[in-house]
Scaffold this active site. Structure first.
Site, short mmCIF file in Angstrom:
data_model
loop_
_atom_site.label_atom_id
_atom_site.label_comp_id
_atom_site.label_asym_id
_atom_site.label_seq_id
_atom_site.Cartn_x
_atom_site.Cartn_y
_atom_site.Cartn_z
N ASP A 162 0.85 -1.20 0.00
CA ASP A 162 0.00 0.00 0.00
C ASP A 162 0.88 1.25 0.00
O ASP A 162 0.75 2.12 -0.87
CB ASP A 162 -0.92 -0.01 1.23
CG ASP A 162 -1.71 -1.29 1.35
OD1 ASP A 162 -2.56 -1.53 0.47
OD2 ASP A 162 -1.46 -2.07 2.28
N TYR B 299 5.53 -14.36 0.44
CA TYR B 299 4.88 -14.65 1.71
C TYR B 299 5.28 -16.07 2.12
O TYR B 299 5.88 -16.80 1.32
CB TYR B 299 3.36 -14.55 1.57
CG TYR B 299 2.88 -13.27 0.91
CD1 TYR B 299 3.09 -12.05 1.54
CD2 TYR B 299 2.25 -13.29 -0.33
CE1 TYR B 299 2.65 -10.86 0.93
CE2 TYR B 299 1.81 -12.12 -0.94
CZ TYR B 299 2.02 -10.91 -0.31
OH TYR B 299 1.61 -9.76 -0.91
N ARG C 94 5.91 -10.61 -5.20
CA ARG C 94 4.62 -10.81 -4.53
C ARG C 94 3.79 -9.53 -4.60
O ARG C 94 4.27 -8.50 -5.06
CB ARG C 94 4.88 -11.22 -3.08
CG ARG C 94 5.38 -10.06 -2.23
CD ARG C 94 5.68 -10.47 -0.80
NE ARG C 94 5.58 -9.35 0.10
CZ ARG C 94 6.06 -9.33 1.34
NH1 ARG C 94 6.68 -10.39 1.82
NH2 ARG C 94 5.91 -8.26 2.10
N GLY C 95 2.56 -9.61 -4.08
CA GLY C 95 1.75 -8.42 -3.89
C GLY C 95 1.52 -7.65 -5.16
O GLY C 95 1.13 -8.20 -6.19
N GLU C 96 1.82 -6.36 -5.14
CA GLU C 96 1.55 -5.51 -6.30
C GLU C 96 2.80 -4.81 -6.82
O GLU C 96 3.15 -4.90 -7.99
CB GLU C 96 0.47 -4.47 -5.93
CG GLU C 96 0.16 -3.52 -7.07
CD GLU C 96 -1.18 -2.83 -6.95
OE1 GLU C 96 -2.13 -3.39 -6.38
OE2 GLU C 96 -1.27 -1.68 -7.47
#
Ligand code: TRH
Length: 394
Positions: free
Chosen positions: A29, A211, A289-291
Site C-alpha cells: 500500500d 509470503y 509478490r503483492g503488487e
C-alpha cells in the site's frame, strides 16, 4: 479554512494533490503510494501531500523518514502522519486533486470541506492492480456522492490498453541499462549485498521475495539437488523462517549464508525502495509478490514467478490467471504450460517442477523483454493519472 494549497491552483506546476494511504499490511500500500507521490512531485511538478497512517511501515521503504514527526518534507513530498480516521492535517486545506488509495476512507470533515470548495477537486479512488478484462470497462467511471455535489472517479491500474497502466518512472529504463552494461556496478552491488563477488555465468541467480509458502521446501530441495548451481538472494522477511528451517539455522537474517548441494543462499537486508530494483536486475529470475514488486519485476524484463496476495474464497486466483493470460499470450505451448504450473504451484495449487521450468528460461527471458514493451503501451500510471486530472481541472 477551506482553500487550495496555493492560490494559483490549476497551473500544471502548481497543482496541489493530497494522497491518502492506509496501510493494511506489508509494504504494497505504502510502496505504491510513495512511488506515485514522488512521480507526481518530481515528474509533474505537483505539490504533493501524502497522508499515511503507519509511518513505521513507511520507514522501512524510506529510512530518511522520521517516524515520530507529524509533518515532514521528504524528497519534495510533504508527509503527514494520518493519526486518526477523522484527521486530515492541522489546517484543513483541500487540494486540487484528491486521491484515496485502495478505497481507504477519507476523513468525513475533509469530504465535507471538498464539497464546500468553490472549485471542486478532482477526486480519484486508486484501485488495486488487476489484469482482469473488466478493469478497462470500469476505469475512470464516475460515482456521484450520495449527499454532496461531488463525484469520485475510479482509477484502475491494469496491464492492458484502456486501463490506468502501472507506475513507471521516466528514468527507470536508463537506470537499468546503466546497471546492465557496467560490470563494475554489478560487482559493487554484489559486494554490498552479499559481501562477495558475483557468481560465475553457470549459476542461475534467483531473488526470492514472497509470503510464507508451502511450496518453498520442495523448490529448495530441487535447487539443492539440481545439476546446475543456483544462487538464491533472499531479502529478510516472511519467507526467511522457511529458509532457516531448511538450512538448520536459528534464523535467516541479513548476512546469513548457507550452502547445500547445488544451492547457495544469501539473506539480504531489506533495502530502501530504490534499492529493490538492482536486486531484480542482478537476478536471472525473480520471485515477487503483492503488487509493487510484481510490477517492478515486469519492468526489470526478467522472468518472474508471482506470489499473489491471497484473498478470502480464493478471489485472487482468477487475477493470477488473468495475469498469466496476458504475460503468457505469445509463448509456445510447452513453456506456457511450465510457466502456469510453477505460478500455480507457488500459489498453492499443485507442486513445482523446477527442471521443467528451468529448461525454458531462455524463452521466458525473451518473452520478458517483449512483454515490458507491450506493457509500456498502457502508459505510465502517474502520467495517465496526471493527464486525466488535468483534463478535469480545465
Ligand atoms: O509487501 P507486499 O506484500 O504488499 C501488499 C500488501 O500486502 C497490500 O496490503 C496488498 O494489498 C498488496 O500487496 C497487493 O508486496 P508489494 O506490493 O510488492 O510491496 C513490497 C514493497 O517493498 C515494494 O514497494 C518493494 C519494496 N521493497 C523494498 O523497498 N526493499 C526490499 O528490500 C524489498 C524486498 C522490497
Amino acid at each position: 479554512m477551506t482553500e487550495a494549497h496555493t492560490p494559483a491552483a490549476a497551473h500544471d506546476s502548481a497543482i496541489a494533490c493530497d494522497l491518502f494511504c492506509a496501510v493494511i499490511d506489508n509494504f504494497g500500500d505504502i510502496g505504491v503510494c510513495w512511488r506515485l507521490a514522488r512521480q507526481l512531485a518530481h515528474e509533474h511538478g505537483w505539490q504533493v501531500r501524502l497522508f499515511v497512517d503507519d509511518l513505521h511501515a513507511f520507514k522501512k521503504l524510506c529510512p530518511a523518514l522520521d517516524a515520530s514527526r507529524a509533518t515532514q518534507s521528504v524528497e519534495g513530498v510533504l508527509v503527514e502522519h494520518w493519526h486518526e480516521p477523522e484527521h486530515a492535517g492541522e489546517t484543513l486545506q483541500i487540494a486540487d486533486v484528491v486521491i484515496e488509495a485502495f478505497a481507504c476512507e477519507l476523513p468525513p470533515v475533509y469530504v465535507a470541506a471538498m464539497a464546500e470548495r468553490v472549485r471542486k477537486p478532482v477526486w480519484l479512488n486508486l484501485e488495486y492492480l488487476s489484469a482482469e478484462d473488466w478493469v478497462a470497462d470500469f476505469h475512470l467511471r464516475p460515482s456521484p456522492h450520495p449527499r454532496y455535489a461531488l463525484a469520485k472517479h475510479f482509477f484502475f491500474p491494469g496491464l492492458g490498453p484502456g486501463t490506468g497502466g502501472v507506475l513507471k518512472e521516466r528514468t527507470l529504463d536508463a537506470a537499468r541499462a546503466d546497471f546492465e552494461r557496467s560490470p563494475d556496478a554489478r560487482a559493487a552491488w554484489w559486494q554490498r549485498a552479499t559481501g562477495g563477488p558475483p557468481p560465475g555465468p553457470d549459476a542461475t541467480v534467483i531473488s526470492l521475495f514472497a509470503y510464507e509458502n508451502p511450496a518453498v521446501d520442495d523448490l529448495l530441495a530441487q535447487w539443492r539437488d539440481g545439476a546446475t548451481p543456483v544462487v538464491l538472494l533472499v531479502p529478510e522477511g516472511r519467507i526467511s523462517g522457511a529458509l532457516a528451517r531448511f538450512f538448520g539455522e536459528p534464523a535467516f537474517g541479513a548476512g546469513t549464508q548457507a550452502t547445500r548441494g547445488a544451492l547457495r543462499a544469501h539473506a539480504l537486508a531489506f533495502t530502501e525502495q530504490r534499492g529493490y530494483d538492482p536486486l531484480l536486475w542482478a537476478s536471472d529470475l525473480n520471485f515477487v509478490r503483492g503488487e509493487d514488486s510484481f510490477v517492478r519485476a515486469q519492468w526489470a524484463a526478467r522472468p518472474f514467478v508471482w506470489h499473489i496476495y491471497p484473498q478470502a474464497d480464493d478471489a485472487h486466483l482468477p487475477k493470477l490467471d488473468a495475469a498469466l493470460e496476458h504475460y503468457g499470450r505469445t509463448l509456445p505451448e510447452a513453456p506456457r504450460a511450465a510457466l502456469e504450473r510453477i505460478w500455480h504451484a507457488w500459489n498453492g495449487r499443485g507442486t513445482p517442477d523446477w527442471a521443467e521450468f528451468a529448461r525454458h528460461l531462455p524463452v521466458y527471458a525473451a518473452r520478458a523483454n517483449a512483454w515490458a514493451a507491450e506493457l509500456g503501451q498502457a502508459g505510465d500510471l502517474a502520467g495517465n493519472l496526471a493527464g486525466f486530472a488535468k483534463s478535469q481541472l480545465k
